[in-house]
Design a protein around this motif. Structure first.
Motif, PDB file in Angstrom:
ATOM      1  N   PRO A 293       0.740  -1.268  -0.140  1.00 36.00           N
ATOM      2  CA  PRO A 293      -0.082  -0.166   0.142  1.00 36.00           C
ATOM      3  C   PRO A 293       0.648   1.254   0.033  1.00 36.00           C
ATOM      4  O   PRO A 293       0.444   2.110  -0.708  1.00 36.00           O
ATOM      5  N   TYR A 294       1.911   1.388   0.933  1.00 40.73           N
ATOM      6  CA  TYR A 294       2.499   2.554   0.882  1.00 40.73           C
ATOM      7  C   TYR A 294       3.314   2.913  -0.604  1.00 40.73           C
ATOM      8  O   TYR A 294       3.325   3.757  -0.900  1.00 40.73           O
ATOM      9  N   HIS A 295       3.757   1.829  -1.012  1.00 39.67           N
ATOM     10  CA  HIS A 295       4.280   1.875  -2.519  1.00 39.67           C
ATOM     11  C   HIS A 295       3.472   2.210  -3.576  1.00 39.67           C
ATOM     12  O   HIS A 295       3.558   2.963  -4.206  1.00 39.67           O
ATOM     13  N   ASN A 296       2.250   1.505  -3.223  1.00 35.31           N
ATOM     14  CA  ASN A 296       1.113   1.826  -4.476  1.00 35.31           C
ATOM     15  C   ASN A 296       0.447   3.230  -4.356  1.00 35.31           C
ATOM     16  O   ASN A 296       0.175   4.001  -5.294  1.00 35.31           O
ATOM     17  N   MET A 297       0.279   4.038  -3.288  1.00 38.34           N
ATOM     18  CA  MET A 297       0.045   5.090  -3.002  1.00 38.34           C
ATOM     19  C   MET A 297       1.074   6.002  -3.742  1.00 38.34           C
ATOM     20  O   MET A 297       0.610   7.144  -4.413  1.00 38.34           O
ATOM     21  N   THR A 298       2.222   5.799  -3.592  1.00 35.00           N
ATOM     22  CA  THR A 298       3.353   6.718  -4.242  1.00 35.00           C
ATOM     23  C   THR A 298       3.163   6.446  -5.704  1.00 35.00           C
ATOM     24  O   THR A 298       3.479   7.432  -6.226  1.00 35.00           O
ATOM     25  N   LEU A 299       3.179   5.426  -6.052  1.00 36.18           N
ATOM     26  CA  LEU A 299       3.262   5.152  -7.618  1.00 36.18           C
ATOM     27  C   LEU A 299       1.986   5.911  -8.103  1.00 36.18           C
ATOM     28  O   LEU A 299       2.030   6.620  -9.428  1.00 36.18           O
ATOM     29  N   VAL A 300       0.825   5.627  -7.632  1.00 37.63           N
ATOM     30  CA  VAL A 300      -0.298   6.465  -8.306  1.00 37.63           C
ATOM     31  C   VAL A 300      -0.389   7.918  -8.239  1.00 37.63           C
ATOM     32  O   VAL A 300      -0.680   8.649  -8.887  1.00 37.63           O
ATOM     33  N   HIS A 301       0.196   8.108  -7.000  1.00 39.39           N
ATOM     34  CA  HIS A 301       0.370   9.844  -6.813  1.00 39.39           C
ATOM     35  C   HIS A 301       0.997  10.339  -7.789  1.00 39.39           C
ATOM     36  O   HIS A 301       0.977  11.537  -8.340  1.00 39.39           O
ATOM     37  N   THR A 302       2.526   9.619  -8.050  1.00 40.00           N
ATOM     38  CA  THR A 302       3.289  10.377  -8.864  1.00 40.00           C
ATOM     39  C   THR A 302       2.939   9.876 -10.469  1.00 40.00           C
ATOM     40  O   THR A 302       3.518  10.596 -11.477  1.00 40.00           O
ATOM     41  N   GLY A 303       1.885   9.139 -10.661  1.00 44.49           N
ATOM     42  CA  GLY A 303       1.541   8.907 -12.047  1.00 44.49           C
ATOM     43  C   GLY A 303       2.250   7.716 -12.616  1.00 44.49           C
ATOM     44  O   GLY A 303       2.126   7.273 -13.875  1.00 44.49           O
ATOM     45  N   GLU A 304       3.197   7.082 -11.820  1.00 47.63           N
ATOM     46  CA  GLU A 304       3.997   6.007 -12.424  1.00 47.63           C
ATOM     47  C   GLU A 304       3.052   4.685 -12.595  1.00 47.63           C
ATOM     48  O   GLU A 304       3.482   3.768 -13.413  1.00 47.63           O
ATOM     49  N   ALA A 305       2.133   4.582 -11.879  1.00 46.13           N
ATOM     50  CA  ALA A 305       1.107   3.777 -12.005  1.00 46.13           C
ATOM     51  C   ALA A 305      -0.306   4.267 -11.943  1.00 46.13           C
ATOM     52  O   ALA A 305      -0.776   5.221 -11.169  1.00 46.13           O
ATOM     53  N   GLU A 306      -1.355   3.886 -12.839  1.00 44.49           N
ATOM     54  CA  GLU A 306      -2.753   4.336 -12.954  1.00 44.49           C
ATOM     55  C   GLU A 306      -3.536   3.898 -11.676  1.00 44.49           C
ATOM     56  O   GLU A 306      -4.541   4.679 -11.468  1.00 44.49           O
ATOM     57  N   LEU A 307      -3.280   2.795 -11.620  1.00 44.90           N
ATOM     58  CA  LEU A 307      -4.214   1.935 -10.470  1.00 44.90           C
ATOM     59  C   LEU A 307      -3.315   1.435  -9.419  1.00 44.90           C
ATOM     60  O   LEU A 307      -2.155   0.998  -9.562  1.00 44.90           O
ATOM     61  N   GLY A 308      -4.060   1.185  -8.085  1.00 47.82           N
ATOM     62  CA  GLY A 308      -3.167   0.515  -7.325  1.00 47.82           C
ATOM     63  C   GLY A 308      -4.256   0.046  -5.906  1.00 47.82           C
ATOM     64  O   GLY A 308      -5.602   0.252  -6.247  1.00 47.82           O
ATOM     65  N   LEU A 309      -3.737  -0.597  -5.185  1.00 48.33           N
ATOM     66  CA  LEU A 309      -4.530  -1.488  -4.143  1.00 48.33           C
ATOM     67  C   LEU A 309      -3.783  -1.033  -2.673  1.00 48.33           C
ATOM     68  O   LEU A 309      -2.828  -1.081  -2.660  1.00 48.33           O
ATOM     69  N   VAL A 310      -4.812  -0.391  -1.941  1.00 51.75           N
ATOM     70  CA  VAL A 310      -4.336   0.223  -0.398  1.00 51.75           C
ATOM     71  C   VAL A 310      -5.050  -0.215   0.692  1.00 51.75           C
ATOM     72  O   VAL A 310      -6.248  -0.611   0.394  1.00 51.75           O
ATOM     73  N   THR A 311      -4.498  -0.384   1.704  1.00 50.25           N
ATOM     74  CA  THR A 311      -5.237  -0.505   3.071  1.00 50.25           C
ATOM     75  C   THR A 311      -5.554   1.146   3.569  1.00 50.25           C
ATOM     76  O   THR A 311      -4.492   1.862   3.326  1.00 50.25           O
ATOM     77  N   LEU A 312      -6.437   1.227   4.124  1.00 51.14           N
ATOM     78  CA  LEU A 312      -6.968   2.699   4.246  1.00 51.14           C
ATOM     79  C   LEU A 312      -5.692   3.310   5.555  1.00 51.14           C
ATOM     80  O   LEU A 312      -5.646   4.543   5.658  1.00 51.14           O
ATOM     81  N   GLY A 313      -5.473   2.432   6.414  1.00 49.98           N
ATOM     82  CA  GLY A 313      -4.351   2.851   7.641  1.00 49.98           C
ATOM     83  C   GLY A 313      -3.127   3.509   6.924  1.00 49.98           C
ATOM     84  O   GLY A 313      -3.025   4.639   7.099  1.00 49.98           O
TER      85      GLY A 313
END
Length: 359
Positions: free
Chosen positions: A77-97
């Motif tokens: 999740p931490y990595h996915n949030m960063t990837l989507v925020h920067t546009g390196e990935a369009e989609l991701g999966l996260v836990t809300l914590g």
């Protein structure tokens, strides 16, 4: 003359049908004209639920939406949030914590950076915390983890971030933490390279299943007191792991859990996100076939997200289902004008305040 009219009318009808088909096709093409040709979806380590769900989702997206979708193994999740925020990935999966930490700019890797280019899409399932050991390890409970080698998942994942905090809050000292992917940490146990594997994922966890198919294992959760302590200290909810989740269980286990949501970049086309929402939430049978945990992927669970603004395409879907998205969870462009202005003013103030880079 009548014979000529009989020949012309079917031709006119056929021409009219062709024109209607072309117009419909053009309208569809116009709506899809700004869709991405491909999307990347950030998942997590091999053997975890994110990897299984992510692989199933990208196959479904590629097959049904005619967009090439690729899953990307990540730290979670931490990595996915960063990837989507920067546009390196369009989609991701996260836990809300973890999502809340990065949304509020409290991430350890990027302190002060509020990751607000991310938008919530659809709810998936809850992630409970669970422990597996070898049956002959002598480890029966959380208290027994003191002084032991305990795998907690890959760095950057929800489990690796929260298990150490949980153990500290419960007074479990001198734990030797190990960081690696789910499959690797499961393999450490029979090799005696690790004493316990404390993980968190949608149930059933494939790495746990694989381990118990080949070895005698022991699984456990929390005591009621431990559960209460964690709920008082962290933004988690109570959860009961059903007794039939694994063959090695003979009774339910108390646990705590975070909700999981799919996320997307804020600039994804509304029509694409809307189509993705329908693809997932209108087809519960296919989602459960991807992973049993996805039985919880239902539109009414949108209220479990009180962290991230929803994407306009997601809002459109929810409203068509007769569900109301709270104003606080609407993106700025969909809020009343005065609220959007307040958000813009707050962002401008944040940007004007210099960042203290001193130690």
């Amino acid at each position: 003359m009548a014979s000529l009219r009989c020949k012309i009318l079917p031709l006119l009808a056929a021409g009219s049908l062709l024109a209607s088909t072309l117009l419909a096709g053009n309208a569809l093409s116009d709506e899809h004209g700004d869709w991405p040709e491909r999307v990347h979806l950030g998942t997590a380590s091999l053997g975890g639920t994110y990897q299984v769900v992510g692989d199933g989702l990208v196959t479904h997206i590629s097959d049904k939406l005619d967009v090439l979708a690729l899953s990307q193994a990540t730290g979670g999740p931490y990595h996915n949030m960063t990837l989507v925020h920067t546009g390196e990935a369009e989609l991701g999966l996260v836990t809300l914590g973890p999502a809340r930490e990065l949304w509020d700019g409290e991430g350890v890797a990027a302190p002060g950076e509020e990751m607000r280019n991310v938008r919530a899409l659809f709810p998936m399932y809850q992630t409970p915390f669970h422990v597996v050991t070898m049956a002959d390890s002598g480890i029966e409970s959380i208290e027994d983890l003191s002084g032991k080698r305990v795998g907690v998942g890959p760095m950057g994942g929800t489990c690796a971030a929260y298990w150490p905090q949980f153990l500290d809050a419960l007074g479990i000292e001198d734990v030797h933490l190990q960081y690696a992917g789910a499959n690797h940490l499961a393999d450490y146990l029979p090799s005696r390279l690790s004493d316990a594997f404390a993980f968190c994922a949608g149930l059933p966890i494939h790495a746990f299943q694989r381990l118990e198919r080949n070895h005698d294992v022991h699984m456990f959760g929390l005591t009621e007191d431990e559960q209460a302590t964690l709920m008082e200290t962290f933004p988690v909810a109570s959860f009961e792991i059903p007794a039939d989740t694994y063959a090695s269980m003979d009774a339910p286990h108390a646990s705590v859990a975070f909700w999981n949501f799919a996320i997307g970049h804020k600039d994804l086309p509304e029509s694409f996100v809307y189509a993705l929402m329908k693809l997932v939430l209108d087809d519960s049978e296919t989602m459960e076939a991807i992973h049993p945990a996805m039985a919880e992927a239902r539109a009414e669970h949108l209220d479990k997200n009180d962290v991230l603004w929803f994407h306009p395409g997601a809002v459109r879907y929810y409203e068509e289902q007769g569900l109301e998205v709270p104003t606080a969870m609407l993106p700025p462009e969909m809020r009343p004008e005065e609220e959007s202005a307040d958000i813009a003013d707050a962002d401008a103030i944040d940007e004007a305040i210099p960042t203290d880079t001193t130690d």
